[in-house]
Design a protein around this motif. Structure first.
Motif, PDB file in Angstrom:
ATOM      1  N   ILE A 208      82.654   6.224  30.264  1.00 61.41           N
ATOM      2  CA  ILE A 208      81.709   5.259  29.537  1.00 61.41           C
ATOM      3  C   ILE A 208      81.357   6.034  28.427  1.00 61.41           C
ATOM      4  O   ILE A 208      81.056   7.199  28.477  1.00 61.41           O
ATOM      5  N   GLU A 209      80.659   5.344  27.412  1.00 62.67           N
ATOM      6  CA  GLU A 209      79.943   5.873  26.118  1.00 62.67           C
ATOM      7  C   GLU A 209      79.173   4.471  25.770  1.00 62.67           C
ATOM      8  O   GLU A 209      79.546   3.316  25.958  1.00 62.67           O
ATOM      9  N   SER A 210      78.348   5.085  24.839  1.00 63.55           N
ATOM     10  CA  SER A 210      77.613   3.845  24.267  1.00 63.55           C
ATOM     11  C   SER A 210      78.239   3.245  23.285  1.00 63.55           C
ATOM     12  O   SER A 210      79.311   3.848  22.436  1.00 63.55           O
ATOM     13  N   ASP A 211      77.983   2.109  22.704  1.00 59.64           N
ATOM     14  CA  ASP A 211      78.770   1.259  21.750  1.00 59.64           C
ATOM     15  C   ASP A 211      77.886   1.534  20.341  1.00 59.64           C
ATOM     16  O   ASP A 211      78.352   0.943  19.490  1.00 59.64           O
ATOM     17  N   GLU A 212      77.028   2.088  20.307  1.00 60.07           N
ATOM     18  CA  GLU A 212      76.074   2.281  19.186  1.00 60.07           C
ATOM     19  C   GLU A 212      76.426   3.846  18.487  1.00 60.07           C
ATOM     20  O   GLU A 212      76.771   4.746  19.025  1.00 60.07           O
ATOM     21  N   ASP A 213      76.330   3.667  17.155  1.00 62.00           N
ATOM     22  CA  ASP A 213      76.509   5.176  16.412  1.00 62.00           C
ATOM     23  C   ASP A 213      75.360   5.862  16.880  1.00 62.00           C
ATOM     24  O   ASP A 213      74.183   5.371  17.118  1.00 62.00           O
ATOM     25  N   PHE A 214      75.198   7.165  16.285  1.00 64.34           N
ATOM     26  CA  PHE A 214      74.198   7.998  16.810  1.00 64.34           C
ATOM     27  C   PHE A 214      72.674   7.510  16.148  1.00 64.34           C
ATOM     28  O   PHE A 214      71.618   7.646  16.769  1.00 64.34           O
ATOM     29  N   ALA A 215      72.794   6.886  14.902  1.00 63.68           N
ATOM     30  CA  ALA A 215      71.535   6.639  14.083  1.00 63.68           C
ATOM     31  C   ALA A 215      70.895   5.444  14.900  1.00 63.68           C
ATOM     32  O   ALA A 215      69.718   5.352  15.070  1.00 63.68           O
ATOM     33  N   GLU A 216      71.736   4.384  15.515  1.00 63.25           N
ATOM     34  CA  GLU A 216      71.175   3.379  16.264  1.00 63.25           C
ATOM     35  C   GLU A 216      70.808   3.902  17.599  1.00 63.25           C
ATOM     36  O   GLU A 216      69.465   3.541  17.846  1.00 63.25           O
ATOM     37  N   LEU A 217      71.535   4.844  18.214  1.00 67.36           N
ATOM     38  CA  LEU A 217      71.146   5.384  19.641  1.00 67.36           C
ATOM     39  C   LEU A 217      69.930   6.144  19.629  1.00 67.36           C
ATOM     40  O   LEU A 217      68.982   6.241  20.574  1.00 67.36           O
ATOM     41  N   ALA A 218      69.731   6.812  18.400  1.00 67.40           N
ATOM     42  CA  ALA A 218      68.336   7.823  18.376  1.00 67.40           C
ATOM     43  C   ALA A 218      67.101   6.960  17.962  1.00 67.40           C
ATOM     44  O   ALA A 218      65.967   7.450  18.188  1.00 67.40           O
ATOM     45  N   ALA A 219      67.210   5.766  17.535  1.00 68.46           N
ATOM     46  CA  ALA A 219      66.208   4.947  17.012  1.00 68.46           C
ATOM     47  C   ALA A 219      65.349   4.310  18.207  1.00 68.46           C
ATOM     48  O   ALA A 219      65.951   4.243  19.313  1.00 68.46           O
ATOM     49  N   TRP A 220      64.000   4.082  18.053  1.00 65.40           N
ATOM     50  CA  TRP A 220      63.305   3.546  19.197  1.00 65.40           C
ATOM     51  C   TRP A 220      62.387   2.552  18.614  1.00 65.40           C
ATOM     52  O   TRP A 220      61.760   2.657  17.567  1.00 65.40           O
ATOM     53  N   PRO A 221      62.340   1.229  19.324  1.00 65.46           N
ATOM     54  CA  PRO A 221      61.550   0.225  18.762  1.00 65.46           C
ATOM     55  C   PRO A 221      60.055   0.521  18.397  1.00 65.46           C
ATOM     56  O   PRO A 221      59.529   1.277  19.142  1.00 65.46           O
ATOM     57  N   GLN A 222      59.702   0.239  17.423  1.00 68.51           N
ATOM     58  CA  GLN A 222      58.149   0.571  17.074  1.00 68.51           C
ATOM     59  C   GLN A 222      57.297  -0.430  17.411  1.00 68.51           C
ATOM     60  O   GLN A 222      56.520  -1.314  16.742  1.00 68.51           O
ATOM     61  N   GLU A 223      57.157  -0.411  18.783  1.00 68.60           N
ATOM     62  CA  GLU A 223      56.186  -1.373  19.340  1.00 68.60           C
ATOM     63  C   GLU A 223      55.336  -0.747  20.319  1.00 68.60           C
ATOM     64  O   GLU A 223      55.835   0.260  21.083  1.00 68.60           O
ATOM     65  N   LYS A 224      54.177  -1.126  20.776  1.00 63.53           N
ATOM     66  CA  LYS A 224      53.180  -0.549  21.561  1.00 63.53           C
ATOM     67  C   LYS A 224      53.929  -0.186  22.952  1.00 63.53           C
ATOM     68  O   LYS A 224      53.623   0.915  23.714  1.00 63.53           O
TER      69      LYS A 224
END
Length: 363
Positions: free
Chosen positions: A256-272
């Motif tokens: 198994i692996e992520s279907d996201e590239d690294f930039a997407e995987l490392a991002a985090w929603p900017q919400e409280k």
């Protein structure tokens, strides 16, 4: 009970004063093993530039939190860039008379709270629980044709399950296969007969693993669980032996692996709400592929792949929907395992790799 508590406190004190001393060591070669300094050190073993395993209450990712997460689980990580990155957990799920029990939520006989006690030993003498390492692990040379190859091994014991199962494990890491851990499964004399003793990787959501590689297709969790937005697990069919990939070496391998590239995987929603749940943010500076592997010569026809998924990150079993946050970009696989009917001494390998899928299959 007071005597036991006193000994427990003494051991904890020794760990505190000794500090976090597991470290990479040369063993008369260029191989750098990660081992406890002594039997009172933290319960963490591994190899530099490769896989790491630990037991509660020792964290493998220093600074993450004081105990490294839930009890009753193997902690699995990857050492790179001078630190260990915690990637997954592995739970033990034995089946007796059709009843499955779960090591991370099955109450301990010691304190009746979630999580079976687990501890290490240098041999098949279980001894008793200790929060410290109890062994540095044995280093041997398992391949007479390649004497430079080393193997670090030790045993892991655990409390008896309420369904009567009482498994234990021989854990091993080879220097020529630094990205994987071998688990051999055994049972103690007082164990009930186990129909199956599954080792399941429980935290696929952390790496947002969505692609499952089979012989004839890539199964994507977002497509498999289309429209699912609930807070519980979701599960569909298993995948039989005839659909499991064989690598170049003839071993069955489930990937198994992520279907996201690294930039997407490392991002985090900017919400409280996401700021308040930073523990789920993907922290390594690299993507990984995760896999289970089984020697095809030892596999029987009961071998199969089982996965389930989640649309929200686990929140300790709470029934309050407000405690959950949606997994960015949709449902991901959570539990991931190879299942097979139990046979004493059966062996599975779990890997965390920075190689791509094609490279893993070509090995």
């Amino acid at each position: 009970m007071k005597i036991i508590l006193k000994h427990f406190i003494i051991i904890i004190a020794l760990i505190v004063f000794n500090g976090s001393n597991f470290f990479a060591q040369k063993q008369g070669s260029d191989i750098k093993w990660i081992r406890p300094n002594d039997n009172f050190d933290e319960a963490v073993w591994g190899i530099e530039g490769g896989i790491v395993i630990g037991l509660w209450p020792s964290p493998i990712e220093i600074g993450k939190n004081s105990t490294g997460g839930p009890r009753g689980l193997f902690r699995i990580g990857y050492q790179a860039g001078g630190k260990v990155h915690h990637i997954n957990y592995i739970a033990v799920e034995p089946v007796v008379d059709g009843e499955m029990e779960f090591s991370e939520i099955s109450p301990s006989r010691v304190d009746e709270t979630w999580g079976k006690m687990m501890w290490a030993s240098e041999n098949e003498n279980p001894g008793s629980f200790s929060p410290a390492a109890r062994t540095r692990g044995e280093i041997s040379n398992p391949d007479s044709e390649n004497p430079e190859v080393e193997e670090l091994s030790f045993y892991v014991f655990m409390e008896k399950f309420k369904n009567g199962a009482h498994p234990y494990f021989r854990v091993s890491i080879r220097s020529d296969k630094p990205e994987e851990i071998g688990f051999e499964i055994f049972h103690q004399d007082n164990s009930a007969e186990m129909e199956r003793c599954v080792l399941t990787a429980t935290m696929g959501n952390y790496a947002r693993a969505r692609n499952l590689y089979l012989k004839d297709e890539i199964v994507n969790s977002k497509e498999l669980y289309t429209g699912y937005e609930e807070i519980d697990f979701i599960e569909k069919e298993e995948y039989g032996k005839d659909r499991i990939i064989k690598n170049k070496g003839g071993e069955f391998i489930a990937i198994i692996e992520s279907d996201e590239d690294f930039a997407e995987l490392a991002a985090w929603p900017q919400e409280k709400k996401y700021f308040q749940n930073q523990n789920w943010r993907y922290r390594p500076f690299f993507k990984v592929v995760q896999y289970w592997k089984k020697d095809s010569q030892e596999a029987d026809n009961s071998l199969r792949i089982r996965v389930n998924g989640r649309a929200t990150y686990w929140a300790g079993g709470s029934s309050d929907e407000s405690n959950y946050i949606a997994i960015p970009r949709g449902p991901a696989f959570e539990n991931f395992e190879l299942r097979e009917d139990y046979e004493e001494g059966q062996q599975f390998y779990f890997g965390i790799s920075r190689k791509n899928v094609e490279e893993l299959i070509a090995r």
